[in-house]
Design an enzyme around this catalytic site. Structure first.
Site, PDB file in Angstrom:
ATOM      1  N   SER B  21     142.007 124.257 -22.022  1.00  0.00           N
ATOM      2  CA  SER B  21     142.665 123.312 -21.130  1.00  0.00           C
ATOM      3  C   SER B  21     144.114 123.111 -21.564  1.00  0.00           C
ATOM      4  O   SER B  21     144.501 123.515 -22.645  1.00  0.00           O
ATOM      5  CB  SER B  21     141.902 121.990 -21.127  1.00  0.00           C
ATOM      6  OG  SER B  21     141.529 121.636 -22.443  1.00  0.00           O
ATOM      7  N   CYS B  22     144.877 122.503 -20.691  1.00  0.00           N
ATOM      8  CA  CYS B  22     146.303 122.271 -20.915  1.00  0.00           C
ATOM      9  C   CYS B  22     146.537 121.610 -22.262  1.00  0.00           C
ATOM     10  O   CYS B  22     145.849 120.655 -22.565  1.00  0.00           O
ATOM     11  CB  CYS B  22     146.841 121.373 -19.795  1.00  0.00           C
ATOM     12  SG  CYS B  22     148.546 120.869 -20.011  1.00  0.00           S
TER      13      CYS B  22
END
Lengths: 137, 84
Positions: B21-22
């Site tokens: 994820s980011c």
């Protein structure tokens, strides 16, 4: 010359640490140099004997299990791992407030090795003055 | 680049950041581009929506060229040319 970011980390709660680490990862990916200044609770969160047992949330504490579950499911790295990843990508320096160090035991060895040094408010303000991006968490 | 051109493109390096994820895919892109020769193309596989905007922005800042994005079921293929 590389852009610079200066961040005060006053808070030590997991949710805020996670939010901050994500931003620092984003900055490091863009080659922005980061200086983090740890104050009271931020310093506490970097104590070796606190990292593992820290489950503190700053808001909506009733939703803590839900957030925790989602992060596990997403395989999101811990705030500390993310910070380490950011450090691999660009210079991320972690400075500890000398007053906070005294409050939490007094020895730099009691804190994670990832902490670079102990500095005073004046030196951090000097860094913030030269930075392109600043914020307070 | 058009979708067809992107589909025919052979990347010099492919980094699979799906499942992270980011800012995971962005950090993966930064790390991977070091291994791409100048003039070469990096392809990042990502399942994080924020990355679709982050990588083009990063590429622009670094003076690389963002070639485009291919939409695949459940993920995206983001192409960046290392122009310098």
């Amino acid at each position: 010359m590389a852009k610079k970011m200066a961040v005060v980390l006053f808070s030590g709660s997991l949710d805020k640490l996670t939010g901050l680490s994500v931003l620092i990862g984003g900055a490091a990916a863009q080659d922005i140099e980061v200086d983090i200044f740890l104050q009271l609770w931020g310093t506490y969160a970097f104590r070796k004997d606190v990292v593992e047992k820290n489950t503190n949330f700053s808001e909506f504490s009733d939703l803590k299990p839900q957030v925790h579950e989602a992060l596990v499911e997403l395989k999101a790295p811990s705030w500390l791992d993310l910070l380490k990843q950011a450090r691999d990508a660009a210079p991320v320096r972690i400075h500890m407030c000398s007053l906070a160090l005294q409050i939490w035991g007094g020895k730099k060895e009691d804190f994670l090795d990832i902490v670079d040094d102990v500095i005073g408010a004046g030196e951090f303000i000097d860094m913030a003055e030269k930075a392109d991006v600043t914020f307070f968490v | 680049m058009t979708e067809e051109e992107l589909r025919n493109l052979k990347a010099d390096k492919v980094v699979d950041a799906r499942g992270t994820s980011c800012p995971g895919p962005l950090l993966a892109a930064k790390k991977a581009i070091a291994a791409v020769p100048v003039g070469g193309v990096l392809e990042v596989l990502s399942s994080d929506a924020g990355t679709n905007r982050d990588i083009p922005l990063w590429a622009k800042k670094m003076k690389y060229e963002h070639l485009g994005i291919l939409d695949e079921p459940g993920y995206w293929r983001v192409f960046v040319k290392k122009t310098k």
